[in-house]
Write a protein that holds these residues in place. Structure first.
Motif, PDB file in Angstrom:
ATOM      1  N   LEU A 151       0.815  -1.201   0.000  1.00 37.56           N
ATOM      2  CA  LEU A 151       0.000   0.000   0.000  1.00 37.56           C
ATOM      3  C   LEU A 151       0.856   1.261   0.000  1.00 37.56           C
ATOM      4  O   LEU A 151       1.948   1.299   0.583  1.00 37.56           O
ATOM      5  N   THR A 152       0.325   2.306  -0.651  1.00 45.82           N
ATOM      6  CA  THR A 152       0.962   3.614  -0.640  1.00 45.82           C
ATOM      7  C   THR A 152       0.622   4.327   0.666  1.00 45.82           C
ATOM      8  O   THR A 152      -0.151   3.827   1.489  1.00 45.82           O
ATOM      9  N   ALA A 153       1.164   5.508   0.848  1.00 43.69           N
ATOM     10  CA  ALA A 153       0.889   6.290   2.063  1.00 43.69           C
ATOM     11  C   ALA A 153      -0.589   6.613   2.197  1.00 43.69           C
ATOM     12  O   ALA A 153      -1.110   6.753   3.312  1.00 43.69           O
ATOM     13  N   SER A 154      -1.296   6.703   1.070  1.00 44.77           N
ATOM     14  CA  SER A 154      -2.727   7.007   1.117  1.00 44.77           C
ATOM     15  C   SER A 154      -3.594   5.761   1.213  1.00 44.77           C
ATOM     16  O   SER A 154      -4.827   5.856   1.257  1.00 44.77           O
ATOM     17  N   GLY A 155      -2.955   4.594   1.219  1.00 45.15           N
ATOM     18  CA  GLY A 155      -3.700   3.353   1.342  1.00 45.15           C
ATOM     19  C   GLY A 155      -4.089   2.721   0.027  1.00 45.15           C
ATOM     20  O   GLY A 155      -4.794   1.712   0.009  1.00 45.15           O
ATOM     21  N   ALA A 156      -3.619   3.282  -1.083  1.00 51.15           N
ATOM     22  CA  ALA A 156      -3.926   2.725  -2.401  1.00 51.15           C
ATOM     23  C   ALA A 156      -2.963   1.580  -2.725  1.00 51.15           C
ATOM     24  O   ALA A 156      -1.828   1.563  -2.242  1.00 51.15           O
ATOM     25  N   PRO A 157      -3.395   0.638  -3.564  1.00 51.75           N
ATOM     26  CA  PRO A 157      -2.478  -0.440  -3.963  1.00 51.75           C
ATOM     27  C   PRO A 157      -1.289   0.115  -4.754  1.00 51.75           C
ATOM     28  O   PRO A 157      -1.449   1.021  -5.580  1.00 51.75           O
ATOM     29  N   VAL A 158      -0.130  -0.412  -4.504  1.00 44.33           N
ATOM     30  CA  VAL A 158       1.082   0.000  -5.216  1.00 44.33           C
ATOM     31  C   VAL A 158       1.064  -0.607  -6.620  1.00 44.33           C
ATOM     32  O   VAL A 158       0.676  -1.765  -6.792  1.00 44.33           O
ATOM     33  N   PRO A 159       1.470   0.141  -7.647  1.00 50.65           N
ATOM     34  CA  PRO A 159       1.513  -0.426  -9.002  1.00 50.65           C
ATOM     35  C   PRO A 159       2.485  -1.603  -9.089  1.00 50.65           C
ATOM     36  O   PRO A 159       3.450  -1.695  -8.318  1.00 50.65           O
ATOM     37  N   GLU A 160       2.233  -2.501 -10.045  1.00 48.72           N
ATOM     38  CA  GLU A 160       3.124  -3.639 -10.254  1.00 48.72           C
ATOM     39  C   GLU A 160       4.480  -3.159 -10.766  1.00 48.72           C
ATOM     40  O   GLU A 160       4.600  -2.097 -11.370  1.00 48.72           O
ATOM     41  N   GLY A 161       5.489  -3.995 -10.570  1.00 41.99           N
ATOM     42  CA  GLY A 161       6.809  -3.737 -11.133  1.00 41.99           C
ATOM     43  C   GLY A 161       7.771  -3.073 -10.181  1.00 41.99           C
ATOM     44  O   GLY A 161       7.396  -2.574  -9.105  1.00 41.99           O
ATOM     45  N   GLY A 162       9.038  -3.056 -10.591  1.00 39.11           N
ATOM     46  CA  GLY A 162      10.077  -2.492  -9.751  1.00 39.11           C
ATOM     47  C   GLY A 162       9.909  -1.022  -9.462  1.00 39.11           C
ATOM     48  O   GLY A 162      10.167  -0.557  -8.339  1.00 39.11           O
ATOM     49  N   ALA A 163       9.457  -0.267 -10.456  1.00 43.09           N
ATOM     50  CA  ALA A 163       9.267   1.164 -10.233  1.00 43.09           C
ATOM     51  C   ALA A 163       8.183   1.436  -9.204  1.00 43.09           C
ATOM     52  O   ALA A 163       8.240   2.423  -8.458  1.00 43.09           O
ATOM     53  N   GLY A 164       7.195   0.563  -9.129  1.00 45.04           N
ATOM     54  CA  GLY A 164       6.119   0.740  -8.155  1.00 45.04           C
ATOM     55  C   GLY A 164       6.597   0.667  -6.717  1.00 45.04           C
ATOM     56  O   GLY A 164       5.956   1.217  -5.813  1.00 45.04           O
ATOM     57  N   LEU A 165       7.744   0.011  -6.502  1.00 45.95           N
ATOM     58  CA  LEU A 165       8.261  -0.119  -5.137  1.00 45.95           C
ATOM     59  C   LEU A 165       8.605   1.230  -4.513  1.00 45.95           C
ATOM     60  O   LEU A 165       8.666   1.347  -3.289  1.00 45.95           O
ATOM     61  N   GLU A 166       8.824   2.229  -5.357  1.00 48.29           N
ATOM     62  CA  GLU A 166       9.113   3.572  -4.848  1.00 48.29           C
ATOM     63  C   GLU A 166       7.989   4.086  -3.960  1.00 48.29           C
ATOM     64  O   GLU A 166       8.216   4.911  -3.074  1.00 48.29           O
ATOM     65  N   GLN A 167       6.763   3.605  -4.213  1.00 49.05           N
ATOM     66  CA  GLN A 167       5.587   4.130  -3.521  1.00 49.05           C
ATOM     67  C   GLN A 167       5.162   3.309  -2.300  1.00 49.05           C
ATOM     68  O   GLN A 167       4.216   3.681  -1.612  1.00 49.05           O
ATOM     69  N   VAL A 168       5.844   2.203  -2.025  1.00 47.77           N
ATOM     70  CA  VAL A 168       5.430   1.355  -0.907  1.00 47.77           C
ATOM     71  C   VAL A 168       5.624   2.088   0.420  1.00 47.77           C
ATOM     72  O   VAL A 168       6.713   2.578   0.716  1.00 47.77           O
ATOM     73  N   ALA A 169       4.558   2.160   1.204  1.00 46.96           N
ATOM     74  CA  ALA A 169       4.642   2.782   2.537  1.00 46.96           C
ATOM     75  C   ALA A 169       4.386   1.775   3.651  1.00 46.96           C
ATOM     76  O   ALA A 169       4.960   1.875   4.731  1.00 46.96           O
ATOM     77  N   ARG A 170       3.528   0.792   3.376  1.00 51.49           N
ATOM     78  CA  ARG A 170       3.254  -0.211   4.402  1.00 51.49           C
ATOM     79  C   ARG A 170       2.759  -1.503   3.768  1.00 51.49           C
ATOM     80  O   ARG A 170       2.348  -1.523   2.596  1.00 51.49           O
ATOM     81  N   LEU A 171       2.824  -2.571   4.545  1.00 53.29           N
ATOM     82  CA  LEU A 171       2.436  -3.899   4.083  1.00 53.29           C
ATOM     83  C   LEU A 171       1.304  -4.451   4.936  1.00 53.29           C
ATOM     84  O   LEU A 171       1.280  -4.245   6.154  1.00 53.29           O
ATOM     85  N   ASP A 172       0.397  -5.159   4.274  1.00 55.68           N
ATOM     86  CA  ASP A 172      -0.610  -5.942   4.986  1.00 55.68           C
ATOM     87  C   ASP A 172      -0.317  -7.401   4.642  1.00 55.68           C
ATOM     88  O   ASP A 172      -0.538  -7.849   3.504  1.00 55.68           O
ATOM     89  N   LEU A 173       0.208  -8.141   5.612  1.00 56.44           N
ATOM     90  CA  LEU A 173       0.661  -9.515   5.391  1.00 56.44           C
ATOM     91  C   LEU A 173      -0.311 -10.555   5.953  1.00 56.44           C
ATOM     92  O   LEU A 173       0.019 -11.738   6.002  1.00 56.44           O
ATOM     93  N   THR A 174      -1.505 -10.112   6.331  1.00 58.54           N
ATOM     94  CA  THR A 174      -2.450 -11.011   6.995  1.00 58.54           C
ATOM     95  C   THR A 174      -2.768 -12.244   6.153  1.00 58.54           C
ATOM     96  O   THR A 174      -2.640 -13.385   6.616  1.00 58.54           O
ATOM     97  N   GLU A 175      -3.197 -12.031   4.926  1.00 58.19           N
ATOM     98  CA  GLU A 175      -3.601 -13.137   4.062  1.00 58.19           C
ATOM     99  C   GLU A 175      -2.389 -13.980   3.657  1.00 58.19           C
ATOM    100  O   GLU A 175      -2.473 -15.222   3.576  1.00 58.19           O
TER     101      GLU A 175
END
Length: 376
Positions: A151-175
């Motif tokens: 998820l991004t800082a706003s809670g939106a899904p991060v885009p696929e791919g390596g460039a999308g990792l720039e936007q990762v703010a948090r993880l939900d690992l429950t599932e």
């Protein structure tokens, strides 16, 4: 009884491992009608791993997944009892690109989806071959396929791919954690690169996947950020773990979030296909791959086959399309001799188009020469 065991990898671009075995078997029998030829096709954890598993008695289970750039792909996992084999190359590898490479956007999602299908069907051990990756996404796609949410800082899904990792703010690992609980995951990995830095996934392997120098720098920074987010979530920073940079960072995701073990690809495949048991009573082992070169000596199938056969006291020869190794290098690897298609046909194109017929000729010569020598 004279018994030959054929344990070769594919000849890339011309013959599958099974086709290599068939050609060698036909030539051997022509040169020595009394010979018994058995075949155990092998692979090093990259493309061909599913085929090797199927030849060893695993059943292919078809599954639909998302390819490296988002197109639907039909792949499979191989199953025997509660063990599944997943081949990243077949689900999300370079061969699954519908067109040009997408170094910033390609994803390992399909491999994770194939793993999820196997686990949801009751498999409690998953072997993942990660050679042939098309992406540099830090294994984020793989994790998403297994249920993780990035998820991004706003809670939106991060885009696929390596460039999308720039936007990762948090993880939900429950599932993800629910799905992999109690599942043993082993990764076939033959490199020791870290995730980031001058020997990392982007710097070393990014250009092979279409990344230019600016994109390599951007991907490395994104992977560094991704590693920090994962470290915060897990309490362990594994970006420098040997093999973390394998398959664009899939190695990192596997050790950091799946508690996976990284093992030599060929050793793992030889174990799965029962190669050691197959050696019993063998007079000679014939191994091979398309090209014998320096890479062969570092974790490729012929070197692994030769090492295992040497421990059992069974001599080994290799067949190949082209050989770049001298006699001393071959002997040091446990290979007594190498026979190349180019030895009898200098036209490289014909070596590709007529590989099976040429290989039969070579096998006939081995039967008449080398096989006679080792049975004296």
């Amino acid at each position: 009884m004279v018994r030959v065991l054929v344990a070769s990898d594919k000849f890339k671009g011309s013959l599958t491992a099974a086709e290599v075995a068939a050609a060698v078997s036909a030539g051997m029998r022509r040169g020595r009608p009394d010979v018994v030829v058995d075949a155990i096709p092998v692979a090093d954890g990259g493309d061909g791993t599913l085929a090797a598993a199927e030849s060893a008695g695993f059943t292919l289970v078809p599954v639909g997944v998302t390819g490296p750039t988002g197109s639907p792909v039909r792949t499979a996992y191989a199953r025997r009892d509660d063990t599944a084999v997943v081949e990243l190359a077949d689900a999300a590898g370079l061969a699954r690109l519908p067109g040009a490479p997408d170094p910033l956007g390609a994803s390992s999602l399909g491999a994770g989806q194939a793993m999820a299908a196997a686990i949801d069907a009751g498999c409690r051990r998953v072997v993942l071959g990660i050679g042939g990756s098309a992406s540099t996404d830090g294994g984020a796609g793989l994790l998403r396929g297994l249920g993780a949410r990035l998820l991004t800082a706003s809670g939106a899904p991060v885009p696929e791919g390596g460039a999308g990792l720039e936007q990762v703010a948090r993880l939900d690992l429950t599932e993800l954690r629910r799905r992999v609980e109690g599942v043993e995951i082993t990764v076939a990995c033959d490199v020791d690169n870290p995730l980031t830095g001058p020997r990392g996934a982007a710097a070393i392997y990014g250009p092979q996947k279409g990344a230019d120098p600016d994109q390599v720098q951007r991907l490395d920074a994104a992977l560094d950020h991704w590693a920090s987010v994962v470290a915060e979530a897990t309490g362990a920073d594994l970006r420098d773990h040997p093999g973390a940079g394998a398959a664009g960072g899939v190695g990192f995701a596997a050790v950091a979030l799946l508690d996976a073990e990284l093992r030599s690809g060929i050793d793992l495949v030889l174990e799965l296909v029962g190669f050691e048991a197959g050696l019993e009573g063998a007079t000679l082992v014939v191994t091979g791959e398309g090209a014998l070169d320096e890479q062969t000596l570092h974790g490729k199938a012929p070197a692994g086959v030769a090492a295992t056969a040497a421990r059992a006291g069974v001599p080994v020869v290799a067949v190949c399309g082209v050989n770049h190794l001298d006699h001393d290098r071959l002997r040091a690897a446990g290979i007594g001799a190498a026979y190349a298609l180019t030895d009898i046909e200098p036209d490289r194109q014909r070596c590709l188009t007529d590989a099976a017929a040429l290989l039969e000729q070579i096998a006939e010569r081995i039967a008449a020469g080398m096989l006679t020598e080792v049975t004296r």
